[in-house]
Scaffold this motif. Structure first.
Motif, PDB file in Angstrom:
ATOM      1  N   ILE A 121      23.998  40.002 -86.189  1.00  0.00           N
ATOM      2  CA  ILE A 121      23.065  39.957 -85.064  1.00  0.00           C
ATOM      3  C   ILE A 121      23.873  40.151 -83.801  1.00  0.00           C
ATOM      4  CG2 ILE A 121      21.326  38.595 -83.856  1.00  0.00           C
ATOM      5  CD1 ILE A 121      21.002  37.009 -86.499  1.00  0.00           C
ATOM      6  N   PHE A 122      23.508  41.167 -83.024  1.00  0.00           N
ATOM      7  CA  PHE A 122      24.274  41.530 -81.841  1.00  0.00           C
ATOM      8  C   PHE A 122      23.660  40.926 -80.575  1.00  0.00           C
ATOM      9  CE2 PHE A 122      24.922  44.868 -84.959  1.00  0.00           C
ATOM     10  CZ  PHE A 122      26.301  45.068 -84.921  1.00  0.00           C
ATOM     11  N   LYS A 153       6.248  41.605 -97.710  1.00  0.00           N
ATOM     12  CA  LYS A 153       6.093  40.163 -97.987  1.00  0.00           C
ATOM     13  C   LYS A 153       7.287  39.391 -97.432  1.00  0.00           C
ATOM     14  CE  LYS A 153       5.570  36.732-101.659  1.00  0.00           C
ATOM     15  NZ  LYS A 153       6.595  35.861-101.061  1.00  0.00           N
ATOM     16  N   LYS A 154       8.494  39.899 -97.707  1.00  0.00           N
ATOM     17  CA  LYS A 154       9.694  39.230 -97.207  1.00  0.00           C
ATOM     18  C   LYS A 154       9.758  39.284 -95.687  1.00  0.00           C
ATOM     19  CE  LYS A 154      12.689  39.737-101.259  1.00  0.00           C
ATOM     20  NZ  LYS A 154      13.969  40.284-101.782  1.00  0.00           N
ATOM     21  N   ALA A 155       9.357  40.408 -95.099  1.00  0.00           N
ATOM     22  CA  ALA A 155       9.362  40.536 -93.651  1.00  0.00           C
ATOM     23  C   ALA A 155       8.389  39.544 -93.017  1.00  0.00           C
ATOM     24  CB  ALA A 155       9.009  41.965 -93.247  1.00  0.00           C
ATOM     25  N   LYS A 156       7.188  39.411 -93.603  1.00  0.00           N
ATOM     26  CA  LYS A 156       6.214  38.449 -93.073  1.00  0.00           C
ATOM     27  C   LYS A 156       6.740  37.020 -93.177  1.00  0.00           C
ATOM     28  CE  LYS A 156       1.934  41.050 -93.799  1.00  0.00           C
ATOM     29  NZ  LYS A 156       0.635  41.126 -94.518  1.00  0.00           N
ATOM     30  N   ASP A 157       7.393  36.708 -94.278  1.00  0.00           N
ATOM     31  CA  ASP A 157       7.966  35.362 -94.446  1.00  0.00           C
ATOM     32  C   ASP A 157       9.021  35.093 -93.383  1.00  0.00           C
ATOM     33  OD1 ASP A 157       6.354  34.909 -96.619  1.00  0.00           O
ATOM     34  OD2 ASP A 157       7.893  35.379 -98.113  1.00  0.00           O
ATOM     35  N   ALA A 158       9.866  36.096 -93.110  1.00  0.00           N
ATOM     36  CA  ALA A 158      10.926  35.932 -92.115  1.00  0.00           C
ATOM     37  C   ALA A 158      10.341  35.805 -90.710  1.00  0.00           C
ATOM     38  CB  ALA A 158      11.908  37.104 -92.177  1.00  0.00           C
ATOM     39  N   ILE A 159       9.305  36.574 -90.419  1.00  0.00           N
ATOM     40  CA  ILE A 159       8.644  36.501 -89.114  1.00  0.00           C
ATOM     41  C   ILE A 159       8.037  35.109 -88.911  1.00  0.00           C
ATOM     42  CG2 ILE A 159       6.633  37.339 -87.827  1.00  0.00           C
ATOM     43  CD1 ILE A 159       7.296  40.149 -88.969  1.00  0.00           C
ATOM     44  N   LYS A 160       7.418  34.591 -89.947  1.00  0.00           N
ATOM     45  CA  LYS A 160       6.850  33.244 -89.866  1.00  0.00           C
ATOM     46  C   LYS A 160       7.946  32.204 -89.671  1.00  0.00           C
ATOM     47  CE  LYS A 160       3.714  30.079 -92.255  1.00  0.00           C
ATOM     48  NZ  LYS A 160       2.863  29.854 -93.452  1.00  0.00           N
ATOM     49  N   LEU A 161       9.072  32.416 -90.331  1.00  0.00           N
ATOM     50  CA  LEU A 161      10.191  31.475 -90.257  1.00  0.00           C
ATOM     51  C   LEU A 161      10.697  31.316 -88.827  1.00  0.00           C
ATOM     52  CD1 LEU A 161      11.860  29.795 -92.333  1.00  0.00           C
ATOM     53  CD2 LEU A 161      13.492  31.679 -92.374  1.00  0.00           C
ATOM     54  N   VAL A 162      10.689  32.403 -88.054  1.00  0.00           N
ATOM     55  CA  VAL A 162      11.188  32.327 -86.677  1.00  0.00           C
ATOM     56  C   VAL A 162      10.063  32.120 -85.666  1.00  0.00           C
ATOM     57  CG1 VAL A 162      13.199  33.749 -87.227  1.00  0.00           C
ATOM     58  CG2 VAL A 162      11.125  34.846 -86.329  1.00  0.00           C
ATOM     59  N   GLY A 163       8.856  31.810 -86.160  1.00  0.00           N
ATOM     60  CA  GLY A 163       7.766  31.446 -85.272  1.00  0.00           C
ATOM     61  C   GLY A 163       7.066  32.593 -84.584  1.00  0.00           C
ATOM     62  N   MET A 179      11.753  36.417 -77.621  1.00  0.00           N
ATOM     63  CA  MET A 179      10.997  36.827 -78.803  1.00  0.00           C
ATOM     64  C   MET A 179      11.667  38.008 -79.492  1.00  0.00           C
ATOM     65  SD  MET A 179       7.196  36.431 -77.134  1.00  0.00           S
ATOM     66  CE  MET A 179       6.196  36.746 -78.576  1.00  0.00           C
ATOM     67  N   GLN A 180      12.217  38.929 -78.711  1.00  0.00           N
ATOM     68  CA  GLN A 180      12.932  40.053 -79.318  1.00  0.00           C
ATOM     69  C   GLN A 180      14.154  39.575 -80.098  1.00  0.00           C
ATOM     70  OE1 GLN A 180      13.604  43.589 -76.849  1.00  0.00           O
ATOM     71  NE2 GLN A 180      11.975  42.907 -75.472  1.00  0.00           N
ATOM     72  N   GLN A 181      14.844  38.561 -79.566  1.00  0.00           N
ATOM     73  CA  GLN A 181      16.001  38.049 -80.297  1.00  0.00           C
ATOM     74  C   GLN A 181      15.570  37.361 -81.581  1.00  0.00           C
ATOM     75  OE1 GLN A 181      18.931  38.673 -81.121  1.00  0.00           O
ATOM     76  NE2 GLN A 181      20.030  38.094 -79.268  1.00  0.00           N
ATOM     77  N   ARG A 182      14.379  36.751 -81.565  1.00  0.00           N
ATOM     78  CA  ARG A 182      13.841  36.165 -82.792  1.00  0.00           C
ATOM     79  C   ARG A 182      13.561  37.253 -83.834  1.00  0.00           C
ATOM     80  NH1 ARG A 182      11.135  30.874 -82.129  1.00  0.00           N
ATOM     81  NH2 ARG A 182      11.611  30.111 -80.040  1.00  0.00           N
ATOM     82  N   VAL A 183      13.112  38.411 -83.362  1.00  0.00           N
ATOM     83  CA  VAL A 183      12.886  39.537 -84.282  1.00  0.00           C
ATOM     84  C   VAL A 183      14.211  39.955 -84.918  1.00  0.00           C
ATOM     85  CG1 VAL A 183      12.099  41.919 -84.504  1.00  0.00           C
ATOM     86  CG2 VAL A 183      10.881  40.347 -82.985  1.00  0.00           C
ATOM     87  N   GLY A 184      15.270  40.024 -84.092  1.00  0.00           N
ATOM     88  CA  GLY A 184      16.582  40.364 -84.638  1.00  0.00           C
ATOM     89  C   GLY A 184      17.043  39.347 -85.674  1.00  0.00           C
ATOM     90  N   LEU A 185      16.769  38.077 -85.402  1.00  0.00           N
ATOM     91  CA  LEU A 185      17.131  37.026 -86.354  1.00  0.00           C
ATOM     92  C   LEU A 185      16.310  37.149 -87.628  1.00  0.00           C
ATOM     93  CD1 LEU A 185      18.761  34.462 -86.948  1.00  0.00           C
ATOM     94  CD2 LEU A 185      17.058  33.157 -85.673  1.00  0.00           C
ATOM     95  N   ALA A 186      15.006  37.429 -87.479  1.00  0.00           N
ATOM     96  CA  ALA A 186      14.143  37.598 -88.653  1.00  0.00           C
ATOM     97  C   ALA A 186      14.599  38.773 -89.506  1.00  0.00           C
ATOM     98  CB  ALA A 186      12.693  37.792 -88.209  1.00  0.00           C
TER      99      ALA A 186
END
Length: 405
Positions: A121-122, A153-163, A179-186
């Motif tokens: 993650i940059f 499915k995995k992407a949705k789970d990761a998106i939910k994980l970071v709120g 929020m963009q950094q949360r997307v990078g984390l997801a």
């Protein structure tokens, strides 16, 4: 290099760095002999024109740790991070990931390392502006060749994980920086890597959002227990996030330790200067000032036993635990005396509305709790097991020691 002497032999080593050296320049071999002679980075550059970015580094990162690489700009921390996933190839040394030396791997083997084992993650969010949030998060899975059904499915789970659930169809330009950094984390979490490399991941954010992201990372880490190597030049961020911290200067590691070790026992004048002015009250936590949780009595015991312990230890209350030292509450002497006369059980007189803290609660947060409570404070781990007790005397003694330091 000065490192903590704590025994970590029982912990799994996820990343091991041995004698790692990286030299930038057209003739790196010219710098080698001077490195062996112990010349400084500046001296080697003056003699050879070669820039020693990393100089014979050795350290280990344990599974589940947040290992922070900290130092001023140009110290080599980002170069080291890029060596770990082989975006940069070192001149010498070993990079051992989960027992496998990856310092010389190439081609498909290297690609698979980055696809499955390590995610990065940059500082810049590096999102694809023309793709939706869910497609950005699923991008790494797409490269892996994962089917559409599974990757979304995995992407949705990761998106939910970071709120960020509900933002799947938004575009990056519609989101705030945090929020963009949360997307990078997801996106990094979606591929379920063992190791996360985070290069100044929050430094482009506003201070309040940055603090929120730090809290978010710590919360995620409690559940995910990834091995995280986090680069920052911000001391407060390092102290807040780091399980262990490596302080770097001129391509060398000067000291490795947890926050308390580095603050209270700096390895040299540079480290001492680097950390001076830190508010120790914000850094030290409950585990640093607590006493052994003695005495404790079982919830299956009786008021006679409670009064016996209070008399023996010269105290007016005692904490009650159930099986496995799980915290239940506090018994006061007057309540135990009354229960003894009336034939009541301990369970009938336990006070359960008193404040408790976690082992990681900072002293800054404990002080107001202690001031408002007439009782000792129980220190619990993440499973609500009793780990210690804080009384006003031990807290005041710790604060006095900080003044001396």
């Amino acid at each position: 290099m000065n490192e903590s002497t704590d025994n970590n032999s029982s912990e799994k080593v996820m990343v091991e760095i041995k004698n790692l050296t990286k030299i930038f320049g057209s003739k790196p071999e010219k710098a080698d002999k001077y490195i062996k002679e112990g010349l400084s980075k500046k001296e080697i550059f003056e003699k050879t024109g070669q820039n020693v970015a990393l100089k014979d580094l050795n350290f280990e990162v344990y599974s589940g740790d947040i290992f922070v690489l900290m130092g001023l700009s140009g110290c080599g921390k980002s170069t080291l991070l890029r060596c770990i996933n082989r975006l940069i190839t070192p001149e010498h040394g070993q990079i051992i990931i989960d027992g496998n030396d990856i310092s010389k791997i190439e081609g498909e083997e290297l690609l698979n390392l980055r696809r499955y084992k390590i995610a990065m993650i940059f500082q810049s969010f590096a999102l694809l502006p023309h793709k939706s949030i869910i497609d950005n998060v699923a991008f790494g899975l797409e490269i892996q060749g994962v089917s559409d059904e599974e990757k979304y499915k995995k992407a949705k789970d990761a998106i939910k994980l970071v709120g960020l659930d509900g933002y799947e169809e938004s575009r990056p330009s519609e989101l705030s920086g945090g929020m963009q950094q949360r997307v990078g984390l997801a996106r990094a979490l979606a591929s379920d890597p063992d190791i996360l490399l985070m290069d100044e991941a929050f430094s482009a954010l506003d201070p309040l959002i940055r603090g929120d992201m730090q809290d978010e990372l710590l919360t995620l880490q409690e559940n995910l227990q990834k091995t995280i190597i986090f680069v920052t030049h911000d001391l407060d961020e390092a102290l807040k996030l780091g399980t262990r911290i490596a302080l770097m200067k001129d391509g060398e590691i000067l000291q490795i330790g947890n926050a308390e070790e580095i603050l209270t026992n700096p390895a040299n004048k540079f480290v001492e200067k680097f950390v001076e002015g830190v508010d120790m009250v914000k850094v030290l936590c409950a585990s640093d000032v607590m006493k052994k949780p003695e005495p404790l009595i079982s919830i299956d015991s009786g008021p006679n036993n409670a009064l016996h312990f209070m008399e023996e230890f010269g105290i007016s209350s005692v904490f009650v635990v159930s099986k496995g030292r799980k915290y239940e509450g506090l018994i006061l002497a007057e309540d135990a005396t009354k229960a003894k006369k009336e034939g009541n059980k301990l369970a009938d007189i336990i006070k359960t509305d008193i404040p408790v803290v976690k082992t990681t609660t900072s002293i800054a947060d404990i002080i107001p709790v202690m001031a408002d409570s007439p009782y000792p404070i129980a220190v619990l781990d993440e499973n609500d097991k009793m780990k210690g007790i804080i009384i006003k005397g031990s807290l005041l003694a710790a604060l006095a020691r900080m003044e001396v330091i």
